[in-house]
Enzyme design. Structure first.
Site, short mmCIF file in Angstrom:
data_model
loop_
_atom_site.label_atom_id
_atom_site.label_comp_id
_atom_site.label_asym_id
_atom_site.label_seq_id
_atom_site.Cartn_x
_atom_site.Cartn_y
_atom_site.Cartn_z
CE1 TYR A 143 -2.68 0.92 -2.26
CE2 TYR A 143 -3.15 3.21 -2.82
CZ TYR A 143 -3.44 2.07 -2.08
OH TYR A 143 -4.47 2.10 -1.19
CE LYS A 190 -5.87 -1.14 -2.65
NZ LYS A 190 -6.05 -2.44 -2.00
CE LYS A 212 -0.36 0.34 4.97
NZ LYS A 212 -1.14 0.66 6.15
CB SER A 256 -8.18 3.29 -2.16
OG SER A 256 -7.70 4.60 -1.98
C1 UD1 Z 1 -2.32 8.33 0.79
C2 UD1 Z 1 -2.14 7.91 -0.61
C3 UD1 Z 1 -3.38 7.17 -1.05
C4 UD1 Z 1 -3.56 5.94 -0.17
C5 UD1 Z 1 -3.59 6.37 1.29
C6 UD1 Z 1 -3.50 5.12 2.13
C7 UD1 Z 1 -0.60 9.53 -1.63
C8 UD1 Z 1 -0.48 10.67 -2.58
N1 UD1 Z 1 -1.85 9.06 -1.46
O1 UD1 Z 1 -3.48 9.18 0.88
O2 UD1 Z 1 -3.27 6.78 -2.39
O3 UD1 Z 1 -4.76 5.30 -0.49
O4 UD1 Z 1 -2.49 7.20 1.61
O5 UD1 Z 1 -3.45 5.44 3.47
O6 UD1 Z 1 0.37 9.07 -1.08
N2 UD1 Z 1 0.57 15.35 4.76
C9 UD1 Z 1 1.42 16.34 5.24
N3 UD1 Z 1 2.59 15.95 5.82
C10 UD1 Z 1 2.94 14.64 5.98
C11 UD1 Z 1 2.06 13.63 5.49
C12 UD1 Z 1 0.89 14.04 4.89
O7 UD1 Z 1 1.14 17.53 5.13
O8 UD1 Z 1 4.03 14.35 6.51
C13 UD1 Z 1 -0.71 15.75 4.15
C14 UD1 Z 1 -0.83 15.32 2.70
O9 UD1 Z 1 -0.35 16.32 1.84
C15 UD1 Z 1 -2.35 15.14 2.59
C16 UD1 Z 1 -2.80 14.75 3.99
O10 UD1 Z 1 -1.74 15.12 4.85
O11 UD1 Z 1 -2.94 16.37 2.28
C17 UD1 Z 1 -3.07 13.26 4.12
O12 UD1 Z 1 -1.93 12.55 3.64
P1 UD1 Z 1 -1.80 10.96 3.81
O13 UD1 Z 1 -2.06 10.59 5.20
O14 UD1 Z 1 -0.50 10.55 3.20
O15 UD1 Z 1 -3.02 10.41 2.96
P2 UD1 Z 1 -3.38 10.64 1.40
O16 UD1 Z 1 -2.31 11.33 0.68
O17 UD1 Z 1 -4.73 11.24 1.35
#
Ligand code: UD1
Length: 338
Positions: free
Chosen positions: A149, A153, A85, A124
């Site tokens: 990934y 899905k 994932k 997802s």
């Molecule tokens: C991510 C995956 C998605 C997957 C999911 C599984 C990407 C682009 N997308 O979703 O395909 O199904 O995880 O759990 O990787 N953020 C920060 N700082 C950080 C980490 C995250 O600002 O250190 C922000 C990101 O920009 C985003 C939000 O937090 O806006 C959520 O991020 P994350 O938890 O990685 O989830 P997704 O990106 O939505």
């Protein structure tokens, strides 16, 4: 009734096993421990008072899958979580992702068709990409996947749909998860990311626990009210319950079609800054963070229209963002002995 949960020692899988056992299902887990720990079995047992059956093997081993189903030919349902994932890793190792996520799905389906069992697939919201309209309904068009990934899905859903078309006795549901976070309220099971967490919430809790210096907030000039990305964060226990309800729907023949898809989210979007604020509120700790460049591939916003899940499936998220952040922080404190 016996249910197979593949990847049952993982984050969402383990919470689903707990809910299944609490509903009286007999659970068999297959997990290769590639991204999970055997100790999770003890966590499940201490919550439910029952240790599920467990077999450790890699589902890419077709022979072992077939032998497993010959032994357990009384399985009525399969919830298939086992998959790789990590979005970034999937770009580096596409063949590993296609093999892990698609070969195993095909082997599962072959056996499920033979058994005439019910099938629940971990999909997802990534299948929607940047949807044109918020909230996102199940009818929103899927967009070309941003990563191998995400592609697994989309292709996975297609494989199930095509199979259901010709096998009328196969009943399947794809659950399209939004952003699962949190941990069991007992703090006995939760998320166990390997290495530096890529997802927001484990990064926040690890930072607060002192493992990371500060959180980088990826982007602050998105076209959203506070400039940070918006997601639909759903408590993992609510998500786990959706699996049990979906499985019961199929077992009891309550499904409208033999292949259905449901969004599983709260219906509420939260920005990265709102998630940080929620964490600070429930933990009483100030979180060190800085703004950093946007992360490639991030969509601006994604939150679910939950009407279909609420009305047809009869499921609704119950926990708030604060509940989920509180449980995530309790879990982090538990595993770090804070
Ligand atoms: C991510 C995956 C998605 C997957 C999911 C599984 C990407 C682009 N997308 O979703 O395909 O199904 O995880 O759990 O990787 N953020 C920060 N700082 C950080 C980490 C995250 O600002 O250190 C922000 C990101 O920009 C985003 C939000 O937090 O806006 C959520 O991020 P994350 O938890 O990685 O989830 P997704 O990106 O939505």
């Amino acid at each position: 009734m016996k249910v197979l949960v593949t990847g049952g020692l993982g984050f969402i899988g383990s919470h689903t096993v707990v809910e299944l056992q609490q509903k009286g299902f007999e659970v068999v887990i297959i997990d290769d421990l590639s991204n999970s720990s055997i100790e999770v079995l003890g966590g499940i047992a201490s919550i439910t008072g029952k240790t599920p059956l467990f077999e450790q093997f890699d589902l890419r081993d077709k022979q072992k899958v077939e032998t497993f189903f010959e032994t357990h030919n009384d399985i009525v349902g399969v919830i298939h979580f086992a998959a790789s994932k990590a979005v970034g890793e999937s770009v580096e190792k596409p063949l590993l992702y296609y093999e892990n996520n698609l070969n195993t799905l095909i082997y599962m389906l072959k056996s499920v068709v033979q058994l005439e069992a019910s099938f629940i697939f971990s999909s997802s919201c990534t299948v929607y990409g940047q949807a044109d309209q918020m909230p996102i309904t199940e009818n929103a068009p899927t967009k070309p996947a941003e990563s191998p990934y995400g592609n697994t899905k989309q292709i996975g859903e297609e494989i199930i749909k095509d199979t259901c078309k010709v096998h009328s006795k196969l009943n399947a549901i794809s659950l399209r998860y939004f952003n699962p976070i949190g941990a069991h309220p007992t703090a006995k099971i939760g998320e166990l990311p390997i290495g530096v967490p890529q997802n927001l919430v484990p990064f926040i809790t690890q930072t607060a626990a002192g493992l990371r210096k500060e959180l980088s907030v990826f982007g602050n000039d998105y076209p959203t009210p506070d400039g940070t990305c918006i997601r639909d964060y759903i408590h993992v226990v609510d998500l786990a319950k959706a699996h049990v309800i979906a499985l019961e729907r199929l077992i009891n023949g309550k499904n409208q079609y033999n292949y259905e898809t449901f969004n599983v989210g709260t219906g509420k979007g939260s920005s990265v800054l709102e998630v940080i604020k929620s964490f600070e509120k429930v933990s009483g700790k100030e979180l060190p963070y800085k703004f950093a460049p946007k992360r490639e591939g991030d969509v601006i916003q994604a939150y679910a229209d939950t009407a279909k899940a609420n009305n047809d499936l009869g499921w609704k998220a119950e926990s708030t963002l604060d509940d989920a952040m509180d449980s995530a922080w309790k879990w982090e404190q538990h595993i770090r002995n804070i």
